[in-house]
Enzyme design. Structure first.
Site, PDB file in Angstrom:
ATOM      1  N   GLY A 153      12.764   3.998  -0.401  1.00  0.00           N
ATOM      2  CA  GLY A 153      12.237   4.836   0.528  1.00  0.00           C
ATOM      3  C   GLY A 153      10.665   5.038   0.234  1.00  0.00           C
ATOM      4  CE  LYS A 155      -0.363  -1.286   3.936  1.00  0.00           C
ATOM      5  NZ  LYS A 155       0.970  -1.034   2.858  1.00  0.00           N
ATOM      6  CG  ASN A 211      -3.140  -4.617  -4.210  1.00  0.00           C
ATOM      7  OD1 ASN A 211      -3.857  -5.502  -4.115  1.00  0.00           O
ATOM      8  ND2 ASN A 211      -1.807  -4.546  -3.542  1.00  0.00           N
ATOM      9  CG  ASP A 228       1.204   3.630   1.140  1.00  0.00           C
ATOM     10  OD1 ASP A 228       0.225   3.292   1.017  1.00  0.00           O
ATOM     11  OD2 ASP A 228       2.038   3.362   1.712  1.00  0.00           O
ATOM     12  CG  ASN A 266       4.160   1.599  10.633  1.00  0.00           C
ATOM     13  OD1 ASN A 266       3.587   1.503  11.463  1.00  0.00           O
ATOM     14  ND2 ASN A 266       3.659   1.006   9.470  1.00  0.00           N
ATOM     15  N   GLY A 317      -1.305  -0.322 -15.286  1.00  0.00           N
ATOM     16  CA  GLY A 317      -2.032   0.808 -14.939  1.00  0.00           C
ATOM     17  C   GLY A 317      -3.147   0.364 -13.964  1.00  0.00           C
ATOM     18  CB  ALA A 355       3.712  -2.983 -15.365  1.00  0.00           C
ATOM     19  CG  ASP A 399       8.878   2.000   6.328  1.00  0.00           C
ATOM     20  OD1 ASP A 399       7.689   1.866   7.429  1.00  0.00           O
ATOM     21  OD2 ASP A 399       8.403   2.348   5.274  1.00  0.00           O
TER      22      ASP A 399
HETATM   23  O1  RIB Z   1       2.726   0.601   2.008  1.00  0.00           O
HETATM   24  C1  RIB Z   1       4.138   0.714   2.249  1.00  0.00           C
HETATM   25  C2  RIB Z   1       4.059   0.978   3.956  1.00  0.00           C
HETATM   26  O2  RIB Z   1       3.622  -0.130   4.456  1.00  0.00           O
HETATM   27  C3  RIB Z   1       5.624   1.181   4.504  1.00  0.00           C
HETATM   28  O3  RIB Z   1       5.963   2.361   4.760  1.00  0.00           O
HETATM   29  C4  RIB Z   1       5.319   0.383   5.931  1.00  0.00           C
HETATM   30  O4  RIB Z   1       5.333   1.192   6.878  1.00  0.00           O
HETATM   31  C5  RIB Z   1       4.013  -0.342   5.855  1.00  0.00           C
HETATM   32  O5  RIB Z   1       2.822   0.316   6.592  1.00  0.00           O
END
Ligand code: RIB
Length: 302
Positions: free
Chosen positions: A281, A40, A182, A246, A11, A218, A216, A13
């Protein structure tokens, strides 16, 4: 040297910094807008490459400026981009708000990512070897994820799935070696009223090992060795949580490819996640292997 094959999204962003995310019907004045690299799949591929793995990304972009920018950025980080096809749809876009606490909220327009077919993934993954790790996420079509799982199984490679976002899949049929979610995603997969520890254990019926990230607090790892709580690595500061999950997955995959040690791999993920939140970012942080080792050494010295 094993390869990490990432099958996932790319993507552009579009990131609005604002004191807080707007509520329904609300307008909030922000402070900046930035265009960056994301998706991702791309974020995880960049993290795996920075953590030292030979990394190939299987994905799609549009035939547009955003696609050219994203592919060039991936090339620059050492990700092999030969598995990226050019679609007739525009490059995926993520509209992201990051608030003063570094928390993010995201709307994704999949664009070219929605055109990734099972057949394209099957063709791209013909060279997977038994030593390799194939890593996918929930931001691409179900058939593409299923094809990634089949290709990994056929080659005798490991299949890791970060089910973010949670999409309908027959998980039990995918032979998932490492399922990474998560807490929120775990609660969608196991809807019974259970503790997070019980949810992680329950999810093990769907994967050889399950990793639940808890920010936070873990991460929990449910594996053949039982349930292990790995404490978080403290971040030096938190400016932007976008892509922290990611960074976790990419670093985990790179470390897991070495010797299949899921606890060591999850610790690498935690260190990469802590480094990621300290930079703006989704791909802005230094999550290289030396940076990860330094973060782990600093944490164990405390
Ligand atoms: O996990 C974060 C990502 O989720 C971002 O970079 C965005 O593009 C979405 O895919």
């Amino acid at each position: 040297m094993p390869t990490v094959w990432v099958v996932g999204s790319i993507n552009e962003d579009v990131v609005a910094q604002a004191p807080r995310a707007p509520g329904p019907g609300e307008t909030v004045l922000g402070t900046s807008i930035k265009y960056g690299c994301g998706g991702k799949g791309a974020n995880q591929a960049v993290a795996a490459a920075r953590a030292g793995a030979h990394t190939i990304l299987v994905s799609a972009t549009g035939d547009d400026d955003a696609g050219s920018r994203q592919r060039a950025a991936l090339d620059a980080t050492g990700v092999d981009t030969t598995g990226i096809t050019i679609s007739d749809q525009p490059t995926g876009t993520a509209v992201i708000t990051v608030d003063d606490e570094g928390e993010n909220s995201i709307v994704v327009i999949p664009g070219a990512n929605a055109t990734i077919t099972g057949t394209a993934v099957e063709v791209a993954l013909t060279a997977v070897k038994a030593d390799d790790v194939v890593l996918a996420q929930g931001e691409i079509p179900r058939r593409a994820i299923e094809a990634a799982a089949v290709a990994a199984r056929r080659a005798g490679a490991s299949f890791a799935l970060n089910l973010a976002p949670v999409i309908p899949l027959e998980l039990a049929q995918l032979s998932v070696d490492v399922l990474i979610v998560n807490e929120h995603e775990a609660s969608l997969l196991v809807r019974r009223d259970q503790t997070i520890e019980d949810r992680a254990t329950t999810l093990r019926s769907l994967a050889h090992a399950v990793v639940v990230t808890m920010g936070a607090r873990g991460a929990l790892v449910a594996s053949s060795a039982g349930l292990t709580h790995l404490p978080a690595i403290a971040a030096q500061r938190v400016v932007d949580t976008t892509g922290a999950g990611d960074a976790f997955c990419g670093a985990l995959a790179a470390r897991f490819a070495k010797d299949r040690d899921i606890l060591a791999a999850a610790n690498w993920g935690l260190a990469a996640g802590a480094l990621a939140v300290a930079a703006h970012g989704a791909q802005g942080a230094d999550t290289s292997a030396p940076a990860i080792e330094n973060a782990l050494a600093a944490a164990s010295a405390h």
